[in-house]
Design a protein around this motif. Structure first.
Motif, PDB file in Angstrom:
ATOM      1  N   ARG A 172      24.086  38.779  57.349  1.00 62.31           N
ATOM      2  CA  ARG A 172      22.751  38.439  57.834  1.00 62.31           C
ATOM      3  C   ARG A 172      22.813  37.559  59.075  1.00 62.31           C
ATOM      4  NH1 ARG A 172      19.053  34.278  56.075  1.00 62.31           N
ATOM      5  NH2 ARG A 172      20.743  33.597  54.770  1.00 62.31           N
ATOM      6  N   THR A 173      23.665  36.537  59.066  1.00 59.31           N
ATOM      7  CA  THR A 173      23.680  35.584  60.183  1.00 59.31           C
ATOM      8  C   THR A 173      24.859  35.762  61.123  1.00 59.31           C
ATOM      9  OG1 THR A 173      24.934  33.945  58.926  1.00 59.31           O
ATOM     10  CG2 THR A 173      22.521  33.837  58.776  1.00 59.31           C
ATOM     11  N   GLY A 174      25.944  36.407  60.646  1.00 57.02           N
ATOM     12  CA  GLY A 174      27.128  36.568  61.477  1.00 57.02           C
ATOM     13  C   GLY A 174      27.992  35.320  61.534  1.00 57.02           C
ATOM     14  N   ILE A 175      27.641  34.304  60.750  1.00 53.04           N
ATOM     15  CA  ILE A 175      28.401  33.052  60.742  1.00 53.04           C
ATOM     16  C   ILE A 175      29.573  33.200  59.777  1.00 53.04           C
ATOM     17  CG2 ILE A 175      28.321  30.592  60.192  1.00 53.04           C
ATOM     18  CD1 ILE A 175      25.368  30.661  60.988  1.00 53.04           C
ATOM     19  N   GLY A 176      30.726  32.798  60.243  1.00 53.11           N
ATOM     20  CA  GLY A 176      31.924  32.899  59.424  1.00 53.11           C
ATOM     21  C   GLY A 176      32.160  31.641  58.588  1.00 53.11           C
ATOM     22  N   LYS A 177      32.762  31.846  57.429  1.00 53.99           N
ATOM     23  CA  LYS A 177      33.105  30.729  56.552  1.00 53.99           C
ATOM     24  C   LYS A 177      34.431  31.069  55.906  1.00 53.99           C
ATOM     25  CE  LYS A 177      31.531  27.672  53.025  1.00 53.99           C
ATOM     26  NZ  LYS A 177      32.127  26.468  53.435  1.00 53.99           N
ATOM     27  N   GLY A 178      35.281  30.104  55.794  1.00 50.73           N
ATOM     28  CA  GLY A 178      36.571  30.356  55.178  1.00 50.73           C
ATOM     29  C   GLY A 178      37.036  29.162  54.378  1.00 50.73           C
ATOM     30  N   LYS A 179      38.039  29.408  53.547  1.00 52.72           N
ATOM     31  CA  LYS A 179      38.628  28.337  52.767  1.00 52.72           C
ATOM     32  C   LYS A 179      40.120  28.597  52.671  1.00 52.72           C
ATOM     33  CE  LYS A 179      37.848  25.668  48.625  1.00 52.72           C
ATOM     34  NZ  LYS A 179      37.007  25.492  47.448  1.00 52.72           N
ATOM     35  N   ASN A 180      40.893  27.556  52.891  1.00 53.67           N
ATOM     36  CA  ASN A 180      42.339  27.637  52.782  1.00 53.67           C
ATOM     37  C   ASN A 180      42.777  26.330  52.137  1.00 53.67           C
ATOM     38  OD1 ASN A 180      45.038  28.082  53.021  1.00 53.67           O
ATOM     39  ND2 ASN A 180      45.072  28.157  55.257  1.00 53.67           N
ATOM     40  N   GLU A 181      43.001  26.361  50.826  1.00 53.04           N
ATOM     41  CA  GLU A 181      43.225  25.118  50.098  1.00 53.04           C
ATOM     42  C   GLU A 181      44.213  25.325  48.956  1.00 53.04           C
ATOM     43  OE1 GLU A 181      39.807  22.417  49.143  1.00 53.04           O
ATOM     44  OE2 GLU A 181      40.253  23.135  47.125  1.00 53.04           O
ATOM     45  N   ARG A 182      45.103  24.355  48.803  1.00 53.60           N
ATOM     46  CA  ARG A 182      46.005  24.284  47.648  1.00 53.60           C
ATOM     47  C   ARG A 182      45.659  23.021  46.886  1.00 53.60           C
ATOM     48  NH1 ARG A 182      50.294  24.778  51.728  1.00 53.60           N
ATOM     49  NH2 ARG A 182      50.489  26.983  52.138  1.00 53.60           N
ATOM     50  N   LYS A 183      45.570  23.122  45.548  1.00 52.15           N
ATOM     51  CA  LYS A 183      45.219  21.951  44.741  1.00 52.15           C
ATOM     52  C   LYS A 183      46.085  21.896  43.494  1.00 52.15           C
ATOM     53  CE  LYS A 183      40.854  21.428  43.725  1.00 52.15           C
ATOM     54  NZ  LYS A 183      39.543  21.260  43.080  1.00 52.15           N
ATOM     55  N   VAL A 184      46.598  20.702  43.198  1.00 47.22           N
ATOM     56  CA  VAL A 184      47.325  20.449  41.958  1.00 47.22           C
ATOM     57  C   VAL A 184      46.562  19.338  41.242  1.00 47.22           C
ATOM     58  CG1 VAL A 184      49.484  19.697  40.914  1.00 47.22           C
ATOM     59  CG2 VAL A 184      49.528  21.102  42.980  1.00 47.22           C
ATOM     60  N   SER A 185      45.988  19.675  40.103  1.00 48.80           N
ATOM     61  CA  SER A 185      45.170  18.740  39.335  1.00 48.80           C
ATOM     62  C   SER A 185      45.899  18.411  38.030  1.00 48.80           C
ATOM     63  CB  SER A 185      43.809  19.367  39.048  1.00 48.80           C
ATOM     64  OG  SER A 185      43.022  18.515  38.265  1.00 48.80           O
ATOM     65  N   THR A 186      46.213  17.125  37.817  1.00 47.94           N
ATOM     66  CA  THR A 186      46.931  16.679  36.629  1.00 47.94           C
ATOM     67  C   THR A 186      46.041  15.721  35.855  1.00 47.94           C
ATOM     68  OG1 THR A 186      48.992  16.820  37.873  1.00 47.94           O
ATOM     69  CG2 THR A 186      49.059  15.604  35.808  1.00 47.94           C
ATOM     70  N   SER A 187      45.895  15.961  34.548  1.00 45.78           N
ATOM     71  CA  SER A 187      45.041  15.085  33.747  1.00 45.78           C
ATOM     72  C   SER A 187      45.712  14.732  32.429  1.00 45.78           C
ATOM     73  CB  SER A 187      43.676  15.720  33.498  1.00 45.78           C
ATOM     74  OG  SER A 187      43.802  16.878  32.729  1.00 45.78           O
ATOM     75  N   LEU A 188      45.373  13.565  31.950  1.00 46.06           N
ATOM     76  CA  LEU A 188      45.826  13.058  30.667  1.00 46.06           C
ATOM     77  C   LEU A 188      44.584  12.858  29.817  1.00 46.06           C
ATOM     78  CD1 LEU A 188      48.221  11.829  29.026  1.00 46.06           C
ATOM     79  CD2 LEU A 188      47.496   9.628  29.926  1.00 46.06           C
TER      80      LEU A 188
END
Length: 133
Positions: free
Chosen positions: A34-50
């Motif tokens: 519709r708008t021609g606007i680009g969006k991207g994501k390039n992400e690495r995540k390590v989530s550690t929980s106790l």
């Protein structure tokens, strides 16, 4: 891509304990038709929980979960850490009355990614009383 693993033990004296980790990678590019606007994501995540659950008395239970998220965004050349602490206390005074106190506190490593105003902030403390009929 996402990988989860966890290790827990529920046999301690009135206590449950677990350690878990999620390793994820998100990479995509999208352009709106519709708008021609680009969006991207390039992400690495390590989530550690106790996770800790303690039965303090037969009517009183305490939960606590500290979590550390290490995030790397190669496209933005960023590496940062998010620290999250959440907890809850439940008290069952009778079989149909429960009182609950909860909190969550988040420290975001890069201030630009921190939603500081409603509805984006996730820092809170609340107390509630529940009646069951």
């Amino acid at each position: 891509h996402r990988v989860n693993w966890g290790l827990g033990y529920a046999g301690l004296d009135n206590m449950d304990l677990s350690l878990s980790q999620e390793i994820s990678r998100e990479k995509y590019e999208m352009v709106s038709n519709r708008t021609g606007i680009g969006k991207g994501k390039n992400e690495r995540k390590v989530s550690t929980s106790l996770f800790l659950r303690a039965q303090l008395t037969p009517k009183l239970v305490f939960f606590c979960e500290p979590r550390v998220e290490r995030v790397e965004a190669p496209g933005l050349k960023l590496k940062f850490t998010n620290n999250i602490l959440s907890g809850k206390v439940e008290y069952f005074s009778t079989s149909n009355l429960r009182m609950v106190g909860e909190f969550k506190s988040t420290h975001v490593g890069v201030r630009d990614f921190d939603g500081r105003e409603y509805p984006y902030t996730d820092n809170f403390a609340r107390f509630k009383i529940e009646f069951n009929f």
